[in-house]
Structure formats: C-alpha cells, structure tokens
Design a protein around this motif. Sequence first.
Motif, PDB file in Angstrom:
ATOM      1  N   VAL A  37       0.850  -1.202   0.000  1.00  0.00           N
ATOM      2  CA  VAL A  37       0.000   0.000   0.000  1.00  0.00           C
ATOM      3  C   VAL A  37       0.881   1.247   0.000  1.00  0.00           C
ATOM      4  O   VAL A  37       0.631   2.196  -0.750  1.00  0.00           O
ATOM      5  N   LEU A  38       1.907   1.244   0.835  1.00  0.00           N
ATOM      6  CA  LEU A  38       2.807   2.398   0.906  1.00  0.00           C
ATOM      7  C   LEU A  38       3.540   2.605  -0.417  1.00  0.00           C
ATOM      8  O   LEU A  38       3.662   3.745  -0.889  1.00  0.00           O
ATOM      9  N   ALA A  39       4.012   1.525  -1.022  1.00  0.00           N
ATOM     10  CA  ALA A  39       4.698   1.641  -2.314  1.00  0.00           C
ATOM     11  C   ALA A  39       3.746   2.178  -3.381  1.00  0.00           C
ATOM     12  O   ALA A  39       4.123   3.039  -4.188  1.00  0.00           O
ATOM     13  N   GLY A  40       2.515   1.689  -3.396  1.00  0.00           N
ATOM     14  CA  GLY A  40       1.530   2.192  -4.359  1.00  0.00           C
ATOM     15  C   GLY A  40       1.191   3.648  -4.121  1.00  0.00           C
ATOM     16  O   GLY A  40       1.027   4.423  -5.065  1.00  0.00           O
ATOM     17  N   LEU A  41       1.106   4.033  -2.853  1.00  0.00           N
ATOM     18  CA  LEU A  41       0.816   5.429  -2.506  1.00  0.00           C
ATOM     19  C   LEU A  41       1.930   6.346  -2.994  1.00  0.00           C
ATOM     20  O   LEU A  41       1.666   7.384  -3.610  1.00  0.00           O
ATOM     21  N   VAL A  42       3.168   5.968  -2.750  1.00  0.00           N
ATOM     22  CA  VAL A  42       4.307   6.790  -3.173  1.00  0.00           C
ATOM     23  C   VAL A  42       4.377   6.865  -4.692  1.00  0.00           C
ATOM     24  O   VAL A  42       4.591   7.946  -5.258  1.00  0.00           O
ATOM     25  N   LEU A  43       4.168   5.739  -5.345  1.00  0.00           N
ATOM     26  CA  LEU A  43       4.213   5.730  -6.808  1.00  0.00           C
ATOM     27  C   LEU A  43       3.093   6.591  -7.395  1.00  0.00           C
ATOM     28  O   LEU A  43       3.311   7.374  -8.322  1.00  0.00           O
ATOM     29  N   GLY A  44       1.887   6.463  -6.855  1.00  0.00           N
ATOM     30  CA  GLY A  44       0.773   7.291  -7.318  1.00  0.00           C
ATOM     31  C   GLY A  44       1.022   8.771  -7.065  1.00  0.00           C
ATOM     32  O   GLY A  44       0.689   9.627  -7.896  1.00  0.00           O
ATOM     33  N   TRP A  45       1.616   9.089  -5.925  1.00  0.00           N
ATOM     34  CA  TRP A  45       1.924  10.490  -5.592  1.00  0.00           C
ATOM     35  C   TRP A  45       2.951  11.056  -6.576  1.00  0.00           C
ATOM     36  O   TRP A  45       2.817  12.189  -7.039  1.00  0.00           O
ATOM     37  N   MET A  46       3.966  10.255  -6.910  1.00  0.00           N
ATOM     38  CA  MET A  46       4.987  10.723  -7.855  1.00  0.00           C
ATOM     39  C   MET A  46       4.392  10.914  -9.250  1.00  0.00           C
ATOM     40  O   MET A  46       4.724  11.879  -9.942  1.00  0.00           O
ATOM     41  N   ILE A  47       3.515  10.026  -9.663  1.00  0.00           N
ATOM     42  CA  ILE A  47       2.849  10.190 -10.964  1.00  0.00           C
ATOM     43  C   ILE A  47       1.986  11.449 -10.940  1.00  0.00           C
ATOM     44  O   ILE A  47       1.944  12.201 -11.920  1.00  0.00           O
ATOM     45  N   GLY A  48       1.314  11.698  -9.812  1.00  0.00           N
ATOM     46  CA  GLY A  48       0.512  12.916  -9.685  1.00  0.00           C
ATOM     47  C   GLY A  48       1.362  14.173  -9.779  1.00  0.00           C
ATOM     48  O   GLY A  48       0.961  15.161 -10.408  1.00  0.00           O
ATOM     49  N   MET A  49       2.536  14.151  -9.152  1.00  0.00           N
ATOM     50  CA  MET A  49       3.429  15.326  -9.244  1.00  0.00           C
ATOM     51  C   MET A  49       3.927  15.512 -10.677  1.00  0.00           C
ATOM     52  O   MET A  49       4.038  16.649 -11.162  1.00  0.00           O
ATOM     53  N   PHE A  50       4.224  14.411 -11.352  1.00  0.00           N
ATOM     54  CA  PHE A  50       4.658  14.486 -12.741  1.00  0.00           C
ATOM     55  C   PHE A  50       3.552  15.071 -13.619  1.00  0.00           C
ATOM     56  O   PHE A  50       3.804  15.947 -14.454  1.00  0.00           O
ATOM     57  N   MET A  51       2.329  14.600 -13.426  1.00  0.00           N
ATOM     58  CA  MET A  51       1.196  15.126 -14.205  1.00  0.00           C
ATOM     59  C   MET A  51       0.972  16.605 -13.888  1.00  0.00           C
ATOM     60  O   MET A  51       0.669  17.399 -14.781  1.00  0.00           O
ATOM     61  N   SER A  78       3.242  18.782 -12.991  1.00  0.00           N
ATOM     62  CA  SER A  78       4.283  19.590 -13.632  1.00  0.00           C
ATOM     63  C   SER A  78       4.029  19.705 -15.139  1.00  0.00           C
ATOM     64  O   SER A  78       4.332  20.742 -15.742  1.00  0.00           O
ATOM     65  N   ILE A  79       3.482  18.665 -15.754  1.00  0.00           N
ATOM     66  CA  ILE A  79       3.149  18.757 -17.177  1.00  0.00           C
ATOM     67  C   ILE A  79       2.048  19.781 -17.402  1.00  0.00           C
ATOM     68  O   ILE A  79       2.137  20.629 -18.293  1.00  0.00           O
ATOM     69  N   VAL A  80       1.013  19.726 -16.569  1.00  0.00           N
ATOM     70  CA  VAL A  80      -0.110  20.651 -16.731  1.00  0.00           C
ATOM     71  C   VAL A  80       0.313  22.080 -16.408  1.00  0.00           C
ATOM     72  O   VAL A  80      -0.153  23.037 -17.039  1.00  0.00           O
ATOM     73  N   ASN A 136       3.046  23.477 -17.120  1.00  0.00           N
ATOM     74  CA  ASN A 136       3.812  24.043 -18.234  1.00  0.00           C
ATOM     75  C   ASN A 136       3.021  24.085 -19.535  1.00  0.00           C
ATOM     76  O   ASN A 136       3.607  24.213 -20.603  1.00  0.00           O
ATOM     77  N   THR A 137       1.718  23.985 -19.451  1.00  0.00           N
ATOM     78  CA  THR A 137       0.873  24.124 -20.635  1.00  0.00           C
ATOM     79  C   THR A 137       0.145  25.459 -20.560  1.00  0.00           C
ATOM     80  O   THR A 137       0.026  26.062 -19.485  1.00  0.00           O
ATOM     81  N   PRO A 138      -0.367  25.950 -21.678  1.00  0.00           N
ATOM     82  CA  PRO A 138      -1.069  27.237 -21.664  1.00  0.00           C
ATOM     83  C   PRO A 138      -2.469  27.159 -21.038  1.00  0.00           C
ATOM     84  O   PRO A 138      -3.116  28.198 -20.862  1.00  0.00           O
ATOM     85  N   ASN A 139      -2.926  25.978 -20.688  1.00  0.00           N
ATOM     86  CA  ASN A 139      -4.262  25.849 -20.089  1.00  0.00           C
ATOM     87  C   ASN A 139      -4.272  26.449 -18.695  1.00  0.00           C
ATOM     88  O   ASN A 139      -3.287  26.393 -17.966  1.00  0.00           O
ATOM     89  N   ASP A 140      -5.413  27.000 -18.333  1.00  0.00           N
ATOM     90  CA  ASP A 140      -5.565  27.595 -17.005  1.00  0.00           C
ATOM     91  C   ASP A 140      -6.408  26.642 -16.152  1.00  0.00           C
ATOM     92  O   ASP A 140      -7.622  26.573 -16.304  1.00  0.00           O
ATOM     93  N   ILE A 141      -5.750  25.909 -15.250  1.00  0.00           N
ATOM     94  CA  ILE A 141      -6.429  24.938 -14.401  1.00  0.00           C
ATOM     95  C   ILE A 141      -6.243  25.357 -12.950  1.00  0.00           C
ATOM     96  O   ILE A 141      -5.151  25.771 -12.542  1.00  0.00           O
ATOM     97  N   ASP A 142      -7.305  25.205 -12.199  1.00  0.00           N
ATOM     98  CA  ASP A 142      -7.285  25.574 -10.784  1.00  0.00           C
ATOM     99  C   ASP A 142      -6.270  24.711 -10.022  1.00  0.00           C
ATOM    100  O   ASP A 142      -6.271  23.472 -10.174  1.00  0.00           O
ATOM    101  N   PRO A 143      -5.398  25.304  -9.213  1.00  0.00           N
ATOM    102  CA  PRO A 143      -4.415  24.515  -8.453  1.00  0.00           C
ATOM    103  C   PRO A 143      -5.062  23.524  -7.474  1.00  0.00           C
ATOM    104  O   PRO A 143      -4.486  22.473  -7.191  1.00  0.00           O
TER     105      PRO A 143
END
Length: 104
Positions: free
Chosen positions: A33-47, A49-51, A53-60
């Motif tokens: 569970v902890l490994a999945g949580l950390v992996l999901g959190w890192m994917i969320g941070m990656f997503m 950072s991608i969003v 750096n895009t011109p779209n305006d999304i609520d933080p």
Amino acid sequence: MSQFPPPLRQPEAERNPLPVPRPMSGRKVLLAVLAGLVLGWMIGMFMESIVANTPNDIDPDELHRLRWLLAAAGALSGLAIESIRQLQAASTDPAYRRRRRFRP
C-alpha cells in the motif's frame, strides 16, 4: 533379525502433500500500500508539472485533488495486488499449482 516391524508404505497423497498455507502477512500488504501510494503520488506530481507548463488555465486545487486521487488509486492497487498474491500462494486448490503453458 530386527525386533522392529518394517516401515509401512505411505500413500502417495501423504508423501507429497500440498504446501501448508501461510497466514496473510499484514506487513507485506501495508508495504505494498505504501509503495503504491508513493508511486501514485509521484505520478501525480509528474502530471501536475506537465499541466503547469501548458497554456491551459487549471485551478491549483483541482491539480492537488488529482494528485491525491492518483495516490489513493496507487495505494488501492498495491493493496489488491499483494492481497491476491498472498491468497493465491496460500490456496490449496490444485489449479493454482499447475504450470501454465504459453501458446506461441
């Protein structure tokens, strides 16, 4: 001559019993569970950072909720995978003991 009787032959089923099922290991499940949580959190941070750096305006706040959602999905995936793996390992059903052949 020996005073002890000759050993009795055991039936085949008693000589090669199925493996004794081990109890579920909660520690392994929590680590998954902890490994999945950390992996999901890192994917969320990656997503995020991608969003960012895009011109779209999304609520933080929505991005923050997305990160938590991906972390929860990763934790749930880790829980399910490890629980099913342990249940299959502890099963006495012979169907889980057969080797599967892959067809080319």
